[in-house]
Design a protein around this motif. Structure first.
Motif, PDB file in Angstrom:
ATOM      1  N   HIS A 134      44.836  48.168  63.044  1.00  0.00           N
ATOM      2  CA  HIS A 134      43.685  47.376  63.475  1.00  0.00           C
ATOM      3  C   HIS A 134      43.176  46.466  62.351  1.00  0.00           C
ATOM      4  N   SER A 135      43.285  46.929  61.104  1.00  0.00           N
ATOM      5  CA  SER A 135      42.904  46.080  59.970  1.00  0.00           C
ATOM      6  C   SER A 135      43.822  44.864  59.881  1.00  0.00           C
ATOM      7  N   PHE A 136      45.113  45.079  60.151  1.00  0.00           N
ATOM      8  CA  PHE A 136      46.039  43.940  60.155  1.00  0.00           C
ATOM      9  C   PHE A 136      45.609  42.909  61.191  1.00  0.00           C
ATOM     10  N   TRP A 137      45.279  43.385  62.392  1.00  0.00           N
ATOM     11  CA  TRP A 137      44.899  42.449  63.452  1.00  0.00           C
ATOM     12  C   TRP A 137      43.594  41.730  63.123  1.00  0.00           C
ATOM     13  N   LEU A 138      42.661  42.449  62.504  1.00  0.00           N
ATOM     14  CA  LEU A 138      41.424  41.800  62.112  1.00  0.00           C
ATOM     15  C   LEU A 138      41.699  40.722  61.060  1.00  0.00           C
ATOM     16  N   ALA A 139      42.584  41.037  60.102  1.00  0.00           N
ATOM     17  CA  ALA A 139      42.934  40.054  59.071  1.00  0.00           C
ATOM     18  C   ALA A 139      43.600  38.834  59.689  1.00  0.00           C
ATOM     19  N   ARG A 140      44.497  39.071  60.636  1.00  0.00           N
ATOM     20  CA  ARG A 140      45.187  37.956  61.291  1.00  0.00           C
ATOM     21  C   ARG A 140      44.186  37.067  62.048  1.00  0.00           C
ATOM     22  N   ILE A 141      43.240  37.683  62.727  1.00  0.00           N
ATOM     23  CA  ILE A 141      42.239  36.928  63.488  1.00  0.00           C
ATOM     24  C   ILE A 141      41.327  36.153  62.532  1.00  0.00           C
ATOM     25  N   GLN A 142      40.947  36.790  61.417  1.00  0.00           N
ATOM     26  CA  GLN A 142      40.109  36.091  60.430  1.00  0.00           C
ATOM     27  C   GLN A 142      40.850  34.894  59.849  1.00  0.00           C
ATOM     28  N   LEU A 143      42.152  35.035  59.662  1.00  0.00           N
ATOM     29  CA  LEU A 143      42.943  33.909  59.162  1.00  0.00           C
ATOM     30  C   LEU A 143      42.989  32.787  60.194  1.00  0.00           C
ATOM     31  N   GLN A 144      43.093  33.164  61.482  1.00  0.00           N
ATOM     32  CA  GLN A 144      43.055  32.147  62.541  1.00  0.00           C
ATOM     33  C   GLN A 144      41.761  31.335  62.471  1.00  0.00           C
ATOM     34  N   ARG A 145      40.685  31.980  62.079  1.00  0.00           N
ATOM     35  CA  ARG A 145      39.385  31.307  62.004  1.00  0.00           C
ATOM     36  C   ARG A 145      39.201  30.545  60.691  1.00  0.00           C
ATOM     37  N   GLY A 146      40.208  30.603  59.822  1.00  0.00           N
ATOM     38  CA  GLY A 146      40.138  29.854  58.568  1.00  0.00           C
ATOM     39  C   GLY A 146      39.425  30.574  57.446  1.00  0.00           C
ATOM     40  N   ASN A 147      39.159  31.874  57.602  1.00  0.00           N
ATOM     41  CA  ASN A 147      38.452  32.646  56.565  1.00  0.00           C
ATOM     42  C   ASN A 147      39.477  33.351  55.675  1.00  0.00           C
ATOM     43  N   LEU A 148      40.085  32.603  54.757  1.00  0.00           N
ATOM     44  CA  LEU A 148      41.185  33.119  53.946  1.00  0.00           C
ATOM     45  C   LEU A 148      40.773  34.302  53.091  1.00  0.00           C
ATOM     46  N   ASP A 149      39.693  34.174  52.330  1.00  0.00           N
ATOM     47  CA  ASP A 149      39.283  35.248  51.423  1.00  0.00           C
ATOM     48  C   ASP A 149      38.986  36.535  52.196  1.00  0.00           C
ATOM     49  N   GLU A 150      38.271  36.401  53.302  1.00  0.00           N
ATOM     50  CA  GLU A 150      37.924  37.569  54.111  1.00  0.00           C
ATOM     51  C   GLU A 150      39.175  38.197  54.716  1.00  0.00           C
ATOM     52  N   ALA A 151      40.101  37.349  55.177  1.00  0.00           N
ATOM     53  CA  ALA A 151      41.339  37.852  55.780  1.00  0.00           C
ATOM     54  C   ALA A 151      42.163  38.627  54.755  1.00  0.00           C
ATOM     55  N   CYS A 152      42.292  38.100  53.543  1.00  0.00           N
ATOM     56  CA  CYS A 152      43.088  38.773  52.520  1.00  0.00           C
ATOM     57  C   CYS A 152      42.434  40.083  52.090  1.00  0.00           C
ATOM     58  N   ASP A 153      41.110  40.112  52.050  1.00  0.00           N
ATOM     59  CA  ASP A 153      40.403  41.348  51.696  1.00  0.00           C
ATOM     60  C   ASP A 153      40.627  42.410  52.767  1.00  0.00           C
ATOM     61  N   THR A 154      40.574  42.008  54.042  1.00  0.00           N
ATOM     62  CA  THR A 154      40.820  42.952  55.141  1.00  0.00           C
ATOM     63  C   THR A 154      42.261  43.450  55.111  1.00  0.00           C
ATOM     64  N   ALA A 155      43.204  42.537  54.839  1.00  0.00           N
ATOM     65  CA  ALA A 155      44.614  42.923  54.775  1.00  0.00           C
ATOM     66  C   ALA A 155      44.868  43.880  53.607  1.00  0.00           C
ATOM     67  N   ALA A 156      44.135  43.701  52.504  1.00  0.00           N
ATOM     68  CA  ALA A 156      44.263  44.634  51.383  1.00  0.00           C
ATOM     69  C   ALA A 156      43.802  46.034  51.801  1.00  0.00           C
ATOM     70  N   GLY A 157      42.766  46.089  52.653  1.00  0.00           N
ATOM     71  CA  GLY A 157      42.343  47.381  53.200  1.00  0.00           C
ATOM     72  C   GLY A 157      43.423  48.000  54.068  1.00  0.00           C
ATOM     73  N   ALA A 158      44.106  47.158  54.849  1.00  0.00           N
ATOM     74  CA  ALA A 158      45.217  47.642  55.676  1.00  0.00           C
ATOM     75  C   ALA A 158      46.321  48.220  54.802  1.00  0.00           C
ATOM     76  N   LEU A 159      46.558  47.598  53.652  1.00  0.00           N
ATOM     77  CA  LEU A 159      47.568  48.111  52.718  1.00  0.00           C
ATOM     78  C   LEU A 159      47.210  49.513  52.236  1.00  0.00           C
ATOM     79  N   ARG A 160      45.938  49.733  51.957  1.00  0.00           N
ATOM     80  CA  ARG A 160      45.517  51.060  51.485  1.00  0.00           C
ATOM     81  C   ARG A 160      45.751  52.123  52.562  1.00  0.00           C
ATOM     82  N   TYR A 161      45.447  51.785  53.800  1.00  0.00           N
ATOM     83  CA  TYR A 161      45.718  52.732  54.888  1.00  0.00           C
ATOM     84  C   TYR A 161      47.234  52.926  55.070  1.00  0.00           C
ATOM     85  N   ALA A 162      47.981  51.817  54.977  1.00  0.00           N
ATOM     86  CA  ALA A 162      49.431  51.881  55.202  1.00  0.00           C
ATOM     87  C   ALA A 162      50.130  52.737  54.156  1.00  0.00           C
TER      88      ALA A 162
END
Length: 435
Positions: A367-395
């Motif tokens: 779900h963190s991956f999907w949130l990061a992908r959606i944030q990237l769609q909205r142009g929020n790069l920093d927020e998307a990368c931070d969310t994806a880093a959280g996904a990495l910790r879970y992964a």
């Protein structure tokens, strides 16, 4: 007296090759037959040994047909003399007894501990003792089997299914043996239900590892077991798993067909509202993969309508109880995210992620991956990368190639931003986590 000629099969050096070990681990019978041919067996010889027609052997070699039924897999093992453990089977009769561990030689320390692996009985002995004791079936037996399945699913959510799979397959074979010994009656039906669920779980672990051919084999086995007792809702559940797999294999038309077949199967026996809501959501995923906006929204509307009909008196099967309100919300967000409706999707996925169970590491990563992908769609790069880093910790806490594949996919989506500090930092973390 002359000895009878040894029956042909794979020579030892062929069985120990990396190619053969890999083909057996994946149950890639096209490759196994090709390796048999390379070892000196003609198509006619292979066909005779495994009790098939030459034309079918040729179709399997070319990838036009697959081997899925357990009895056929066992015929191949026996015919080509492939040891059972290489194909995930029990020790074959022709392999003879387990080797005897030699006694410690003189001079060895009398205080040296015995090898714990060598001192344990093998899985075959466990099965023999269990079957020899007879199927002592009772309500508590059935409850214990269902309880173990619930525990397997919990551990699969927390850690992934790769290391769990041998135990699940072993229990599946044990239950199949119980079915053979059990008489007609209600316990026999319960055993078929347990075996079907264990087969589905095995298929799911292969799907999560992106080993799709093996996943189909076990999903098909689960369908066949459920069909024996005409468990239509469970057959619908398996079809929905196959639909989800089809979306990952970029077969959206098949995904739609499988999801609608699942709903038809559940309606046949009056699937509960929760079951129908889950199946409608799988249809929404399939349509969203094809970016069919109207069909996706129609399926989402049906999922929400069915979910609204859920009552405390519903007799939901245990395998669908995971589909709660949080799951409905996050899946709706993911489907809308697939359609590119990022503004509507982001609050849905973010809300569900906040409500997710802390032990479900794979779900939180997904779900963190999907949130990061959606944030990237909205142009929020920093927020998307931070969310994806959280996904990495879970992964990092779960063994799931499906999740790591998504994170690599997100990394590819960062290509236009590779020089941006947030993207550089995420790439560094990705390489450190998935190396």
């Amino acid at each position: 007296m002359s000895m009878p000629p040894e029956r042909p099969g794979f020579p030892a050096h062929s069985l120990s090759s990396e190619a053969m070990i890999s083909a057996c681990r994946e149950r890639d019978f096209a490759q196994i037959f090709k390796l048999a041919k390379r070892a000196g067996m003609y198509n006619a010889t292979i066909a005779t040994l495994v009790n098939m027609t030459q034309s079918r052997v040729g179709e399997i070699m070319s990838g036009k047909r697959e081997i899925g039924k357990m009895d056929v897999i066992e015929r191949v093992a026996d015919g080509l003399r492939i040891p059972g453990h290489m194909l995930g089977l029990a020790r074959r009769e022709w392999e003879g007894p387990e080797p005897i561990v030699p006694a410690r030689q003189e001079g060895g320390s009398p205080y040296a501990p015995a090898d714990p692996v060598l001192s344990l009985p093998g899985p075959d002995l466990d099965s023999i003792l269990a079957v020899a004791a007879g199927p002592k079936l009772s309500p508590s037996t059935v409850r214990a089997l269902h309880s173990s399945i619930e525990d397997y699913w919990r551990r699969d959510d927390e850690h992934g299914g790769e290391t769990l799979r041998p135990a699940v397959v072993g229990q599946l074979r044990y239950v199949v043996e119980l079915i053979k010994e059990a008489g007609e009656g209600e316990y026999r039906r319960h055993l078929y239900e347990v075996a079907a669920e264990l087969a589905r779980l095995t298929g799911w672990t292969y799907f999560d590892a992106r080993q799709y051919s093996q996943a189909r084999t076990y999903f098909t086995e689960a369908l066949q077991l459920a069909k024996v007792v005409d468990d239509r809702p469970f057959m619908a559940n398996v079809l929905s798993c196959m639909s989800l797999q089809a979306t990952y294999e970029d077969r959206p038309a098949d995904a739609v067909a499988l999801s609608t077949a699942a709903q038809d199967s559940a309606r046949w026996r009056g699937g509960t509202p929760r079951v129908m809501a889950m199946l409608s959501m799988r249809e929404a995923f399939a349509h969203a993969t094809m970016t069919n906006q109207s069909a996706t929204h129609a399926a989402l509307a049906e999922a929400h309508k069915q979910f609204g009909r859920i009552s405390a008196t519903d007799d939901d099967p245990s395998w669908v109880t995971y589909f709660d309100e949080a799951k409905l919300i996050v899946d709706t967000g993911i489907a809308r995210g697939r359609l590119g409706e990022a503004d509507a999707a982001e609050p849905l996925v973010a809300n569900a992620l906040r409500r997710a169970h802390p032990g479900n590491q794979r779900g939180r990563a997904f779900h963190s991956f999907w949130l990061a992908r959606i944030q990237l769609q909205r142009g929020n790069l920093d927020e998307a990368c931070d969310t994806a880093a959280g996904a990495l910790r879970y992964a990092s806490a779960v063994d799931s190639e499906r999740v790591t594949g998504h994170l690599r996919e997100f990394h590819q989506q960062l290509t236009p931003y590779r020089k941006e500090p947030a993207a550089v930092d995420f790439e560094t973390q990705l390489r450190a986590t998935l190396r």
